[in-house]
Scaffold this active site. Sequence first.
Site, PDB file in Angstrom:
ATOM      1  N   HIS A   1      -2.634   6.999   3.127  1.00 43.74           N
ATOM      2  CA  HIS A   1      -0.928   7.123   3.227  1.00 43.74           C
ATOM      3  C   HIS A   1      -0.450   8.286   2.390  1.00 43.74           C
ATOM      4  CE1 HIS A   1      -1.067   3.304   5.263  1.00 43.74           C
ATOM      5  NE2 HIS A   1      -0.402   2.608   4.266  1.00 43.74           N
TER       6      HIS A   1
ATOM      7  N   CYS B   1       0.882  -1.450  -0.078  1.00 37.53           N
ATOM      8  CA  CYS B   1       0.059   0.022  -0.129  1.00 37.53           C
ATOM      9  C   CYS B   1       0.851   1.334  -0.088  1.00 37.53           C
ATOM     10  CB  CYS B   1      -0.944   0.069   1.264  1.00 37.53           C
ATOM     11  SG  CYS B   1      -0.171  -0.295   2.871  1.00 37.53           S
TER      12      CYS B   1
HETATM   13  N1  LIG Z   1      -4.804  -5.231   7.821  1.00 37.28           N
HETATM   14  C1  LIG Z   1      -4.404  -4.816   6.798  1.00 37.28           C
HETATM   15  O1  LIG Z   1      -4.544  -3.612   6.466  1.00 37.28           O
HETATM   16  C2  LIG Z   1      -3.173  -5.057   5.688  1.00 37.28           C
HETATM   17  C3  LIG Z   1      -2.672  -4.326   5.116  1.00 37.28           C
HETATM   18  C4  LIG Z   1      -1.777  -4.892   4.323  1.00 37.28           C
HETATM   19  C5  LIG Z   1      -1.402  -6.224   4.198  1.00 37.28           C
HETATM   20  N2  LIG Z   1      -2.207  -6.810   4.928  1.00 37.28           N
HETATM   21  C6  LIG Z   1      -1.892  -8.301   4.731  1.00 37.28           C
HETATM   22  O2  LIG Z   1      -3.039  -9.290   4.399  1.00 37.28           O
HETATM   23  C7  LIG Z   1      -3.288 -10.557   5.046  1.00 37.28           C
HETATM   24  C8  LIG Z   1      -4.359 -10.594   6.140  1.00 37.28           C
HETATM   25  O3  LIG Z   1      -4.383  -9.557   6.999  1.00 37.28           O
HETATM   26  P1  LIG Z   1      -5.513  -9.175   8.115  1.00 37.28           P
HETATM   27  O4  LIG Z   1      -5.117  -7.982   8.705  1.00 37.28           O
HETATM   28  O5  LIG Z   1      -6.889  -9.543   7.213  1.00 37.28           O
HETATM   29  O6  LIG Z   1      -5.277 -10.616   9.028  1.00 37.28           O
HETATM   30  P2  LIG Z   1      -6.503 -10.915   9.989  1.00 37.28           P
HETATM   31  O7  LIG Z   1      -7.263 -10.019  10.340  1.00 37.28           O
HETATM   32  O8  LIG Z   1      -5.618 -11.412  11.172  1.00 37.28           O
HETATM   33  O9  LIG Z   1      -7.090 -12.201   9.298  1.00 37.28           O
HETATM   34  C9  LIG Z   1      -6.430 -13.296   8.928  1.00 37.28           C
HETATM   35  C10 LIG Z   1      -7.173 -14.260   8.165  1.00 37.28           C
HETATM   36  O10 LIG Z   1      -6.427 -15.417   7.881  1.00 37.28           O
HETATM   37  C11 LIG Z   1      -6.981 -16.555   8.453  1.00 37.28           C
HETATM   38  N3  LIG Z   1      -5.949 -17.326   8.916  1.00 37.28           N
HETATM   39  C12 LIG Z   1      -5.177 -17.317   9.778  1.00 37.28           C
HETATM   40  N4  LIG Z   1      -4.111 -18.509  10.167  1.00 37.28           N
HETATM   41  C13 LIG Z   1      -4.811 -19.416   9.337  1.00 37.28           C
HETATM   42  C14 LIG Z   1      -4.209 -20.508   9.121  1.00 37.28           C
HETATM   43  N5  LIG Z   1      -3.497 -21.352   9.743  1.00 37.28           N
HETATM   44  N6  LIG Z   1      -5.056 -21.348   8.008  1.00 37.28           N
HETATM   45  C15 LIG Z   1      -6.133 -20.616   7.486  1.00 37.28           C
HETATM   46  N7  LIG Z   1      -6.448 -19.307   7.575  1.00 37.28           N
HETATM   47  C16 LIG Z   1      -5.685 -18.955   8.481  1.00 37.28           C
HETATM   48  C17 LIG Z   1      -7.845 -16.130   9.541  1.00 37.28           C
HETATM   49  O11 LIG Z   1      -8.905 -17.249   9.926  1.00 37.28           O
HETATM   50  P3  LIG Z   1      -9.611 -17.284  11.150  1.00 37.28           P
HETATM   51  O12 LIG Z   1     -10.459 -16.242  11.509  1.00 37.28           O
HETATM   52  O13 LIG Z   1     -10.261 -18.438  11.287  1.00 37.28           O
HETATM   53  O14 LIG Z   1      -8.307 -17.225  12.313  1.00 37.28           O
HETATM   54  C18 LIG Z   1      -8.489 -14.932   9.042  1.00 37.28           C
HETATM   55  O15 LIG Z   1      -9.525 -15.150   7.768  1.00 37.28           O
HETATM   56  C19 LIG Z   1      -1.852 -10.722   5.967  1.00 37.28           C
HETATM   57  O16 LIG Z   1      -0.861 -11.415   5.014  1.00 37.28           O
HETATM   58  C20 LIG Z   1      -1.420  -9.210   6.202  1.00 37.28           C
HETATM   59  O17 LIG Z   1      -0.043  -9.206   6.121  1.00 37.28           O
HETATM   60  C21 LIG Z   1      -3.054  -6.691   5.916  1.00 37.28           C
END
Ligand SMILES: NC(=O)c1ccc[n+]([C@@H]2O[C@H](COP(=O)([O-])OP(=O)(O)OC[C@H]3O[C@@H](n4cnc5c(N)ncnc54)[C@H](OP(=O)(O)O)[C@@H]3O)[C@@H](O)[C@H]2O)c1
Length: 366
Positions: free
Chosen positions: A252, A159
């Site tokens: 950002h 981003c």
């Molecule tokens: N949040 C942001 O703004 C942002 C920005 C840039 C990049 N990202 C990237 O986007 C990705 C998701 O981020 P997020 O913030 O959405 O994370 P999050 O809210 O923690 O959600 C993670 C997701 O992955 C699933 N998950 C976790 N461990 C798993 C496993 N072992 N097997 C299968 N599913 C699993 C979770 O399922 P459960 O609910 O069942 O645990 C949930 O659906 C990450 O790679 C992060 O680095 C996020």
Amino acid sequence: MRNLNRKLKVGILGATGMVGQRFISLLEEHPWFQVVVVAASSRSAGKAYEEAAKWKLEAPMPEAVKKLTVYDIAQIDDIAGKVDFVFSAVDMDKDEIIAIENAYAKAEVPVVSNNSAHRWTPDVPMIIPEINHRHTDIISSQKNRLGTKYGFIAVKPNCSIQAYVPALAAWEEYEPYEAVVTTYQAISGAGKTFEQWPEMVGNIIPYIGGEEAKSEDEPLKVFGKIENGEIVKASEPDITCQCVRVPVLNGHTAAVFVKFRKKATKEELIKKLVDFKSFPAEHELPSAPKQFIHYLPEDDRPQVSLDVEAENGMAVNIGRIREDKIYDFKFIGLAHNTKRGAAGGAVLCAELLVEKKFINPKEENK
Ligand SMILES: NC(=O)c1ccc[n+]([C@@H]2O[C@H](COP(=O)([O-])OP(=O)(O)OC[C@H]3O[C@@H](n4cnc5c(N)ncnc54)[C@H](OP(=O)(O)O)[C@@H]3O)[C@@H](O)[C@H]2O)c1
């Protein structure tokens, strides 16, 4: 714009998470895509989505997904049988994400990923649709490596780069070769709100883990060239970056100094931004902003509170272009980190892949 006989059936891997929820919200009224599968970890599998997802967005949870039963992302064959493609937004170790995204591609399911795990796989395109849509040409090489007919992986970049890379792309003719960038990044980029991160109220934190390397290196892949079945990264512009977390919810901002090999005037730079034409706008892709780069002439723009939602948060805002006494020019950029920079950018990338017929209704794959 492509004419589809039916909506494409979409699965979301990581649907219960913060980014997964944004996909679900963005796709609620989408003219081409319909969410039919939500998948997450075994902890959520078997539950109704409304129970498994701890909904964090301001917009209410769409009715259509509430009663969907959550799949385990490991149920690859079941999910592959139900969808035309998937968005990936799982939070797992890098090696695990690579393995699961490869497994879906090998099951002949196109994967459009929000994750960083595959960004440096040489035959995986990392796409900002307005800038490097031609990198989709690498997909045939990737399919050869994976041994697939229809399955492949495409990713979107980080981003942080969306606030300044569009201007550098628009100014390609003047050969920008060096840039000093400072980003001022919103807390939603860490998946947080002020309620969840009260330490950020009235505060600045001069560290975002891993972000500076991404901000310096990823533009070079976006500007790269396809050679011998790989995307070879560009050698310029050489970028050095500091990334700072600021008390802003969404948006950002980047402050940039840039040197050009070829001389340009401020008027010429502005004209290049305003005249910038792009594949998504010309093909009227559903999420494409009509004007990708908004140039703002006022001295006090772009501002987060006034400009971040321009064209549904999908436009990039550039202002304060002026000559500099050490570098050639300096400017300020602003992009919506969770829309243009994350789920919205991935949805636009999927639309590009549909328009170019890399993603199709299954029955049209031959
Ligand atoms: N949040 C942001 O703004 C942002 C920005 C840039 C990049 N990202 C990237 O986007 C990705 C998701 O981020 P997020 O913030 O959405 O994370 P999050 O809210 O923690 O959600 C993670 C997701 O992955 C699933 N998950 C976790 N461990 C798993 C496993 N072992 N097997 C299968 N599913 C699993 C979770 O399922 P459960 O609910 O069942 O645990 C949930 O659906 C990450 O790679 C992060 O680095 C996020």
